[in-house]
Design an enzyme around this catalytic site. Sequence first.
Site, mmCIF file in Angstrom:
data_model
loop_
_atom_site.group_PDB
_atom_site.id
_atom_site.type_symbol
_atom_site.label_atom_id
_atom_site.label_comp_id
_atom_site.label_asym_id
_atom_site.label_seq_id
_atom_site.Cartn_x
_atom_site.Cartn_y
_atom_site.Cartn_z
ATOM 1 N N LYS A 25 0.839 -1.211 0.000
ATOM 2 C CA LYS A 25 0.000 0.000 0.000
ATOM 3 C C LYS A 25 0.872 1.260 0.000
ATOM 4 C CE LYS A 25 -2.720 0.938 3.758
ATOM 5 N NZ LYS A 25 -2.511 2.317 4.246
ATOM 6 N N SER A 26 1.858 1.309 0.863
ATOM 7 C CA SER A 26 2.698 2.520 0.962
ATOM 8 C C SER A 26 3.425 2.788 -0.355
ATOM 9 C CB SER A 26 3.743 2.353 2.066
ATOM 10 O OG SER A 26 3.111 2.239 3.310
ATOM 11 N N ARG A 56 2.944 6.004 -3.198
ATOM 12 C CA ARG A 56 4.080 6.827 -3.592
ATOM 13 C C ARG A 56 4.368 6.709 -5.080
ATOM 14 N NH1 ARG A 56 4.037 5.740 1.607
ATOM 15 N NH2 ARG A 56 5.249 6.900 3.139
ATOM 16 N N GLY A 87 -5.246 8.038 5.260
ATOM 17 C CA GLY A 87 -4.369 8.986 5.950
ATOM 18 C C GLY A 87 -3.132 9.275 5.102
ATOM 19 N N SER A 90 11.273 5.581 10.416
ATOM 20 C CA SER A 90 10.010 4.914 10.065
ATOM 21 C C SER A 90 10.204 4.398 8.641
ATOM 22 C CB SER A 90 8.855 5.916 10.146
ATOM 23 O OG SER A 90 9.179 7.065 9.396
ATOM 24 N N ASP A 119 1.395 -1.274 11.810
ATOM 25 C CA ASP A 119 0.134 -1.728 11.207
ATOM 26 C C ASP A 119 -0.171 -3.193 11.519
ATOM 27 O OD1 ASP A 119 -0.288 0.766 10.104
ATOM 28 O OD2 ASP A 119 0.585 0.246 8.167
ATOM 29 N N ARG A 140 -7.093 1.666 17.772
ATOM 30 C CA ARG A 140 -6.859 0.205 17.698
ATOM 31 C C ARG A 140 -6.568 -0.419 19.051
ATOM 32 N NH1 ARG A 140 -3.864 -0.008 11.800
ATOM 33 N NH2 ARG A 140 -5.795 -0.073 10.605
ATOM 34 N N ARG A 148 -7.857 -3.521 8.971
ATOM 35 C CA ARG A 148 -6.938 -4.452 9.638
ATOM 36 C C ARG A 148 -7.611 -5.175 10.804
ATOM 37 N NH1 ARG A 148 -2.658 -3.497 6.496
ATOM 38 N NH2 ARG A 148 -2.093 -1.340 6.108
HETATM 39 C C1 S3P Z 1 2.110 4.730 6.123
HETATM 40 C C2 S3P Z 1 2.671 5.012 7.339
HETATM 41 C C3 S3P Z 1 2.111 4.542 8.613
HETATM 42 C C4 S3P Z 1 1.113 3.409 8.420
HETATM 43 C C5 S3P Z 1 0.168 3.639 7.278
HETATM 44 C C6 S3P Z 1 0.931 3.875 5.982
HETATM 45 C C7 S3P Z 1 2.741 5.302 4.913
HETATM 46 O O1 S3P Z 1 1.465 5.622 9.252
HETATM 47 O O2 S3P Z 1 0.385 3.199 9.605
HETATM 48 O O3 S3P Z 1 -0.687 2.512 7.094
HETATM 49 O O4 S3P Z 1 2.447 4.835 3.806
HETATM 50 O O5 S3P Z 1 3.555 6.220 5.062
HETATM 51 P P1 S3P Z 1 2.314 6.662 10.112
HETATM 52 O O6 S3P Z 1 3.490 6.990 9.325
HETATM 53 O O7 S3P Z 1 1.445 7.869 10.346
HETATM 54 O O8 S3P Z 1 2.613 5.929 11.397
#
Ligand code: S3P
Length: 446
Positions: free
Chosen positions: A34-35, A39, A108, A207, A330, A361, A403
Site C-alpha cells: 500500500k505505501s 508513492r 491517511g 520509520s 500496522d 486500535r 486491519r
Molecule cells: C504509512 C505510514 C504509517 C502506516 C500507514 C501507511 C505510509 O502511518 O500506519 O498505514 O504509507 O507512510 P504513520 O506513518 O502515520 O505511522
Amino acid sequence: MSRNQAVLEAIDQHRIKLRGAAQLRGELTVPGDKSISHRSVIFNAIASGEAFITNFLPGEDCLSSIECMRAMGVEIELDDTARTVRVKGKSIRGLTESAEVLNAGNSGTTTRLLTGLLSGQNFYSVITGDSSLRSRPMGRVINPMRQMGAQIWGRKGDTLAPLSIKGTTLKGINYSLPVASAQLKSAILLAALYAEGETHLSGLIDSRDHTERMLKAMGAPLLVSAEELVMKGPATELIAQNVSVPGDISSAAFWLVAASVHPDADLTLKNVGVNPTRTGIIDVLGEMGANITLINEREVAGEPVADIRVVSAELRGTSVSGNLIPRLVDEIPALAVAAILARSNTCISDAAELRVKETDRIATICSELGQLGAILEAHPDGMTIQAGAKLRGATVQSHGDHRMAMSLAIAGLLLPEGEELEIADYRCADVSYPGFWSDLEKIIII
Ligand code: S3P
C-alpha cells in the site's frame, strides 16, 4: 481431523461467518504494498516522463490517491485489473488546481502526503475524507508546514480535515520529528522539494523509508544518513521511474500469524517486500518462537523482496516497545491474535499511535478480541495480552477498520470445533487487501 461445514460463509452484504479450519495449506501472492503504491502514483505524477507501475494495489486507499492526482490534471490509466498503472508525469511544476474538493476517502497516507505536496503549489486546494479520516490528527503535518510558510486551515483549531490549503512559496526548515510517522516525514519531504533552501529532518526519522528510496531513485536532491535527511530544495526535476510493487508485508502478516498459531499449517507467501523498516513482525514472531523462513531473497526496483514460508509453531509471549513499534505499527492487531494464543503473556508499549489509526486500535483490539474469550488490558500506549485464552464463538465488529476485520478473521480460523465467529462490516478489508476473503478460502482445508 475432518469437519463438514464450510469455514467461510457470507451472511449478507455486511456480515460474514467463520468456523475453525482443520488445516491451512498452500501458496499465496499477497497484493502490492500500500505505501509503495501510493508513492509510485503521487511521485510519478510530478516527475518528467511516463512510468508503468506493475502489481499496483487496487485497494480503495490507493485508488483515492489516483483520483486526487487525476483531479489535478494528471493522466493516469489503469488496466482491467487496476494492477498495472500508467502515469504520465506533469513535471514538478505541472499540477493544476482541482475544480473539486479532493477526496482521500479512508486514506491517511493520501491526506498527509498531499498536504505536503499541495502546500508548495501555486493554487488553492481543499482535501477531505470519510468520518474516520476526518477524526485523525492533522496538526502534526500543519505545524511544520506553517514553519515552512504554508497557508493551511482545518477544523478544530487547524487540527482536523477538511483542510484548506493556499499553495505558496515555501522555505526550508530544520525540524526534529516528534512522532515516528512516515506520513509526516514524507509530507515534509514533498514540501521541501518545492522550498527555497535546505530542509533538515532529524529526531524520529526511523520509520518506513519508501519515500526516501523512491525520491532518490527519481533524482531528488535528497541526502540520507542515520541522523538526518537533507533535501536541497527547490528541486528542478524528478525523472519518472517504473515501479514493480512488492507484495505488502502488512497483508502477509495475517497469514504469518495464522500459520504460526494454527496447529496444522504450512503456507508460502510469494514476492513479499522485506524492507527492514517494515519487517518488525517477522522479528517479533521469530522471538516468540515462530517458524518463518525467507527464501529467494532479492532486490526489485530498489526494495528488498523474498518469498516467505511459515509453518505451525508453539509461541511464547514477548515484549514489544521502543523503535520496534514503527517497524510493525500496522501489524499490531494481527500480532495481538498471535499473543492471545501464546504460552506466556505479551506486553505492547510505546504504541500510543495506535489510538489515532483508522480506529483507536488499542480499544478495538481489546474489545473485539475480548468478545472471543481473550483477556487483554488496555494501557494508554499499548496493552497487556494474557496467554492461553480458550477461544469461543462470538459476534464482533470491525468498526470499519480493514486491519481489524482481517485480524478477527484470522482469530476465527483458530476457533475450536462447533464455535462460530460472526464479523460485522467485513468488506472494509478491501481498503488494503482486495481478495482477502478469497485468499482465506484458498488456504483452508476443512
Ligand atoms: C504509512 C505510514 C504509517 C502506516 C500507514 C501507511 C505510509 O502511518 O500506519 O498505514 O504509507 O507512510 P504513520 O506513518 O502515520 O505511522
